[in-house]
Design an enzyme around this catalytic site. Structure first.
Site, PDB file in Angstrom:
ATOM      1  N   CYS A   1      65.768 -16.894   8.577  1.00 54.44           N
ATOM      2  CA  CYS A   1      66.030 -17.279   9.841  1.00 54.44           C
ATOM      3  C   CYS A   1      65.311 -18.307  10.505  1.00 54.44           C
ATOM      4  O   CYS A   1      64.681 -19.133  10.368  1.00 54.44           O
ATOM      5  CB  CYS A   1      65.843 -15.905  10.665  1.00 54.44           C
ATOM      6  SG  CYS A   1      66.315 -14.637   9.510  1.00 54.44           S
TER       7      CYS A   1
ATOM      8  N   ASP B   1      63.848  -6.559   4.667  1.00 46.51           N
ATOM      9  CA  ASP B   1      62.327  -6.846   4.020  1.00 46.51           C
ATOM     10  C   ASP B   1      61.298  -7.067   5.180  1.00 46.51           C
ATOM     11  O   ASP B   1      59.982  -6.822   5.096  1.00 46.51           O
ATOM     12  CB  ASP B   1      62.415  -7.853   3.199  1.00 46.51           C
ATOM     13  CG  ASP B   1      63.083  -8.966   3.832  1.00 46.51           C
ATOM     14  OD1 ASP B   1      63.935  -9.372   4.338  1.00 46.51           O
ATOM     15  OD2 ASP B   1      61.979 -10.063   3.824  1.00 46.51           O
TER      16      ASP B   1
END
Length: 658
Positions: free
Chosen positions: A2, A102
Site C-alpha cells: 500500500c 496480515d
C-alpha cells in the site's frame, strides 16, 4: 502492499486537513488503487492516510486498523510473512482479530511486546503506529529498506509518507532540491538517509523512530536501530562446519523464504533474468506450485546486454509460462524516461529502471499483482564483480599471497569489459576517507569517484562555489557504522558498505519498489528474508567466493535446479544498453535534452551550467569507459532537470500517461 501518508501538528490540524490529506494520498494512489482510508484527530493534530493494494484479505482489512479500544492506530505498507501461524498462536492465547489481514498482527504484537514487537515481524514493511496511551508516534522501516518511508520534521510538526511527492503536496512542506544531493546524484551515490530534496530525509533500513510531545512543547525524537547486517568478526568464524553444512543451510532457508512469499490471495509470478538468482527463485517456486508459474523476462535489442535466451532455457527447465517483453529505444526514453524519474524521485544512471517500469506494467496488465524477485543474492553471497576484484587485489595482502589471484583478476576484468565506466573502474581510484574506513577504497565506489571529477564542473557556477568544500565521497563514508567493520573480513567490509548505500539507495528504489509500485504491483525479494540473511552473514568468505567462483555456496545449493549453462555462468550485471551503443537511442536522448536540459531550461532551474552541459552533449569519445561515463552523466543531468520541473517549478501532480 500500500501507500501511507500522514502528519502530526502539535498545535492541532488546520481547517483544510481533510483536503490536504486527500491531496497527499492522490499522489500515491498508484501504490494503492483498491481503496483508501484516513484517521483525523483535529485536537491532537494527527492525520493518517492509507491507499490500499489488496494482496492479502481481499474483503476486509481496510486501514487505518485500530485495536478494540481505539487507542492504537496503524497504517501499514507491508507484507508480513508467517502471519497465519502468528495469528493462530495469539488467538489461542485469547487475542481476537477483526480481519484476515496480515497487517493486523502488528497491532496484536505491539500490545504484547511494546516497541520490541518489531523483532517478531518478518517481511517487507514501512508503517506508522499511533499509541494513544503512551502518546507516541512510531515509524518503522524494514531491515533492508525494501519499502520506502520519508519524513519532514520541524519543531512542532512531522510529516511522513511512502513517497516524497506526497509530503511535498502539503502546502507547508518546502519544495527545494538539495544542492549536495544534486552533486551526489550526478556522481551516482547518495548519502544514506538523504533524498533529492532539502529538509526531507529517508528513514533508514532497520530503523525505528519514536516521536513524543516534549515538556518544552516541541517534538522529541528517539532513533532506534533494531536490526543490522552484523557480520561476525573474523575470529568468530572459526570452527563453523564444512561446505555441505552451509550448502544445506542456504537451501533450506531459501526454500522457506520463497514458500512464504507464495502466500497471497492473488496469483504470484516471478521476474526472470539470465542470472542464477531469479532462476533459483523460479525453480523453487515451480516445485511448490501445482500450476505453471508465470515468469516475466526483459529482452533488449543489443546482444551484449540481452539475457532472454538464457532465461528461456530456465523457463523451459522449470516448466514455467514465460512472457518476454522486447524493449527498444522508444520504450526506454521519451515520456517513459520522465515518468520513471517522477516515480523514482531521484536520478538514475541506466535506463534499466525504465525497462523494469515497463515490466511491472505488463505484469499488472496480465492480471498479476505480485512477483517474487532475485534482488539481494549478490549482497549476501558476494556476487558482484567488484567484490571479487577487491578479494583478488587485497586478499593476498590480508591473507597471504596467492599466485592464482592475479590470473583470476585478469580473467574477470576481460569478461566484464562491457561494464567498464559503470560497474567497474577502468583505472584505480582512491579516496582517503574510504581507505581509512575500509582499509582500502572499495572497487564498487571507484567508478563514481572517477565520475565525480566530470560531474562537479557541470554544476551551475553559484552551486560550484557553494559546494567547493563539500566532499560527497567522504559524506557517504561518514554515514557507515564503523563498529560494523572492525575486525571483519575484507569481503564483509565491502559487502556491508554496499548494502548500506547502493542496495537501499539504488537497487531497492529506482530498480525495485518505485518502478514496481508505480504500476500497483508488489515485488517480494526472497533473498532479503532476514532469516536467510542472518544465516548468510555467517558463511565463511571462502564459500562465498570459492576458487574464483562467486556465489559458490548458492550455486551448490541450487545445483539440482539450475541448467548447466546457468550453474557454470559467471555473474553478468543486468543493465540496459547505454545510449552510446545505438544512434536511435542517442537521438531519443537528444529529444529529451531539448525538452528538459536546453540552455533556457538549465538557466531557469539554476542547478547546472548550460555551457558545461553543452560540452558534455557534444563529446563523442572513442574510449568505451569514457563514453559509458558520459551516458551516465547525461542520464543524471536529465533526471535533475526533470525533478526540478515536476516538483519544484510546478506543484506536484500526477503526470499524464506517456
Amino acid at each position: 502492499m500500500c501507500g501511507i501518508v500522514g502528519y502530526w501538528r502539535l498545535d492541532g490540524l488546520e481547517d483544510q486537513a481533510r483536503t490536504n490529506l486527500n491531496a497527499m494520498m492522490d499522489l500515491i494512489v498508484h501504490r494503492g488503487p483498491d481503496g483508501r482510508g484516513m484517521h483525523l484527530d483535529p485536537q491532537l493534530g494527527l492525520a493518517m492516510g492509507h491507499t490500499r493494494l489488496t494482496i492479502i484479505d481481499l474483503h476486509t482489512g481496510d486501514q487505518p486498523l485500530t485495536t478494540s479500544d481505539g487507542q492504537v492506530i496503524l497504517t501499514s505498507n507491508s507484507e508480513f510473512y508467517d502471519f497465519k501461524s502468528i495469528r493462530a498462536k495469539l488467538s489461542c492465547e485469547g487475542e481476537r482479530f477483526a480481519s484476515k489481514s496480515d497487517a493486523e498482527i502488528a497491532l496484536a504484537l505491539y500490545r504484547r511486546h511494546g516497541l520490541d514487537f518489531v523483532e517478531h515481524l518478518r517481511g517487507e514493511f514501512a508503517f506508522a503506529l499511533w499509541d494513544g496511551v503512551e502518546q507516541r508516534l512510531v515509524l518503522v522501516r524494514d531491515r533492508f529498506g525494501i519499502k520506502p518511508l520519508y519524513i519532514h520534521q520541524r519543531e512542532r510538526e512531522l510529516f511522513w509518507g511512502s513517497e516524497v511527492k506526497a509530503l511535498l503536496r502539503h502546502p507547508t512542506v518546502p519544495r527545494r532540491l538539495d544542492p549536495k544531493a544534486a552533486l551526489n546524484q550526478l556522481m551516482q551515490v547518495m548519502v544514506p538517509g538523504t533524498t533529492s530534496f532539502a529538509e526531507i530525509e529517508a528513514v533508514r533500513p532497520g530503523q525505528m523512530l519514536v516521536f513524543r510531545r516534549g515538556a518544552n512543547g516541541r517534538l522529541e525524537r528517539e532513533d532506534h536501530v533494531y536490526w543490522d547486517m552484523n557480520f561476525p568478526r573474523a575470529a568468530e568464524r572459526e570452527g563453523h562446519g564444512g561446505p555441505s553444512e552451509w550448502i544445506t543451510g542456504v537451501r533450506d532457508r531459501l526454500v522457506d523464504a520463497v514458500g512464504v512469499r507464495l502466500e497471497a490471495d492473488v496469483p504470484v509470478g516471478c521476474y526472470l533474468s539470465g542470472g542464477i538468482d531469479s532462476c533459483s527463485i523460479l525453480g523453487i517456486a515451480s516445485t511448490m506450485q501445482q500450476s505453471p508459474v508465470k515468469a516475466y523476462t526483459i529482452s533488449f535489442d543489443n546482444p551484449n546486454y540481452d539475457e532472454s535466451a538464457i532465461a528461456a532455457e530456465m523457463a523451459r527447465a522449470a516448466g514455467a509460462e514465460q512472457e518476454v517483453l522486447h524493449l527498444r529505444a522508444r520504450e526506454l526514453y521519451g515520456g517513459y524516461f520522465s515518468r520513471v524519474v517522477w516515480h523514482a524521485e531521484r536520478t538514475f544512471y541506466n535506463t534499466l529502471s525504465v525497462a523494469k517500469w515497463h515490466m511491472s506494467r505488463r505484469v499488472r496488465e496480465s492480471g498479476y499483482k505480485s512477483v517474487i524477485t532475485g534482488e539481494g543474492s549478490d549482497e549476501l553471497f558476494s556476487g558482484y564483480p567488484f567484490f571479487k576484484r577487491d578479494l583478488f587485489v587485497h586478499g593476498p595482502a590480508e591473507h597471504g599471497a596467492d599466485e592464482g589471484f592475479a590470473a583470476l583478476r585478469t580473467k574477470m576484468q576481460a569478461s566484464n569489459a562491457v561494464f567498464e565506466g559503470a560497474i567497474l573502474a577502468e583505472q584505480q581510484a582512491e579516496h582517503p576517507a574510504w581507505n581509512e574506513l575500509i582499509g582500502f577504497t572499495p572497487s564498487w565506489i571507484q567508478p563514481w569517484i572517477l565520475t565525480l571529477a566530470r560531474a562537479r564542473p557541470l554544476l551551475a557556477p553559484a552551486l560550484r562555489e557553494e559546494l567547493a568544500d563539500y566532499d560527497p565521497i567522504a559524506a557517504v563514508a561518514e554515514r557507515i557504522d564503523r563498529s560494523q567493520l572492525e575486525g571483519r573480513h575484507l569481503l564483509d567490509r565491502v559487502q556491508y558498505s554496499w548494502i548500506k548505500t547502493m542496495l537501499e539507495g539504488q537497487i531497492l528504489t529506482w530498480g525495485g519498489d518505485r518502478v514496481d509500485m508505480a504500476n500497483s504491483m508488489e515485488s517480494r525479494p526472497a533473498f532479503l528474508d532476514h532469516h536467510l540473511a542472518e544465516y548468510a552473514r555467517q558463511i565463511p568468505p571462502s564459500y562465498r567466493i570459492h576458487g574464483g567462483t562467486e556465489k559458490w555456496v548458492l550455486r551448490e545449493a541450487m545445483r539440482g535446479i539450475l541448467p548447466k549453462v546457468l550453474y557454470e555462468r559467471e555473474k553478468f550485471a543486468f543493465m540496459a544498453p547505454p545510449s552510446n551503443t545505438d544512434p536511435v537511442k542517442r537521438a531519443a536522448v537528444d529529444a529529451l535534452v531539448e525538452r528538459y536540459a536546453s540552455r533556457d531550461a538549465c538557466e531557469a532551474a539554476g542547478i547546472l551550467d548550460p555551457d558545461r552541459v553543452a560540452e558534455l552533449l557534444a563529446r563523442n569519445s572513442d574510449d568505451r569507459a569514457e563514453a559509458v561515463r558520459d551516458d551516465i552523466l547525461i542520464n543524471h543531468v536529465l533526471g535533475l532537470q526533470i525533478l526540478h520541473e515536476e516538483f519544484v517549478a510546478n506543484e506536484p501532480r500526477v503526470p499524464p500517461e506517456p
